[in-house]
Design an enzyme around this catalytic site. Structure first.
Site: not given
Ligand code: 13P
Length: 252
Positions: A9-11, A94, A96, A166, A172, A212, A233-234
């Site tokens: 998930n590149w956001k 999500h 976010e 999540e 993150g 993470s 993510g990251g």
């Protein structure tokens, strides 16, 4: 046997060129066919990503969509638009979106219904805050979040949902849930589904962990029996890290 899944998930990261560079490298790599690999670039790169990955098993997933068919919703993207470029899966719920964009359960529920009614697969995210965990309310929070998919759906639609646990405190932050903490929640979710519906669905639903995940913790997290993969993510922004994570689930 449940198929293993790795989703990047590149956001709001990676522009057109960066997306292209990454996907051309990914397209040349191989892994066990039993692993489903998906990437979720920004809306502006979806179509190009589809073109690059045309003859590849990697699926392109949308990060969001609106629940209405069309209309005066400035800045939004419809299900029909996604389907018109062959994007058939979408991330919904999500944290976010819930916290930064005020998506409540009603909105999430509508989005899930629209997606499923249009034969799109849903990657449904859920997870507790640090406060919930510290107050030992995390199981209650998660059970409530899962209500959204427990009711109102048609039986065959439930098979179109992939779950992603999540925990908000792990997203993150560099603080991943321990494999035991994640396993406990995944097992709980399967038990809830078995009670609400049936054992077949509980055993077949894929439940991913996200928060993470890195090459140095993924193998241990994936080794747990109820963890079917990861939503990353990251670490999915670095090609080498993402590919290492794909390789690490091969050892499961
Ligand atoms: P991180 O891997 O950066 O913690 O993000 C997880 C996530 O939110 C994936 O959807």
């Amino acid at each position: 046997m449940r198929k293993k899944i790795i989703i990047g998930n590149w956001k709001m990261n990676n522009d057109k060129q960066e997306t292209e560079n990454f996907l051309l490298k990914l397209k040349n790599k191989t892994w066990n066919k039993e692993i489903e690999v998906k990437v979720s670039p920004s809306f502006v790169s979806l179509e190009n990503a589809q073109k690059i990955l045309r003859n590849s098993p990697v699926e392109v997933v949308a990060q969001n969509m609106h629940y209405e068919k069309n209309g005066a919703f400035t800045g939004e993207i419809s299900c029909k638009m996604l389907k018109s470029i062959n994007v058939n899966s979408v991330i919904i719920g999500h944290s976010e979106r819930r916290t930064l964009f005020y998506e409540n359960e009603d909105i999430i529920k509508r989005k899930i219904k629209t997606a499923l009614n249009n034969e799109m697969k849903v990657i449904f995210c859920f997870g507790e805050s640090l406060e919930d965990r510290n107050k030992k309310k995390h199981i209650k929070t998660i059970t409530k979040q899962l209500d959204v998919i427990m009711s109102d759906l048609k039986t065959n639609q439930r098979n179109q949902i992939i779950l992603a646990y999540e925990p908000i405190w792990a997203i993150g932050t560099g603080l991943n849930a321990t494999p035991e903490q994640a396993q406990q929640i995944h097992k709980h979710v399967r038990e809830e589904i078995a009670t609400a519906f049936n054992k077949n669905l509980a055993n077949s639903v894929q439940i991913l962990y996200g928060g993470s995940l890195k090459p140095n913790n993924s193998e241990e997290i994936f080794s747990k029996p109820d963890i079917d993969g990861g939503l990353i993510g990251g670490a999915s922004l670095s090609f080498d890290d993402f590919y290492s994570i794909i390789r690490s689930i091969d050892k499961k």
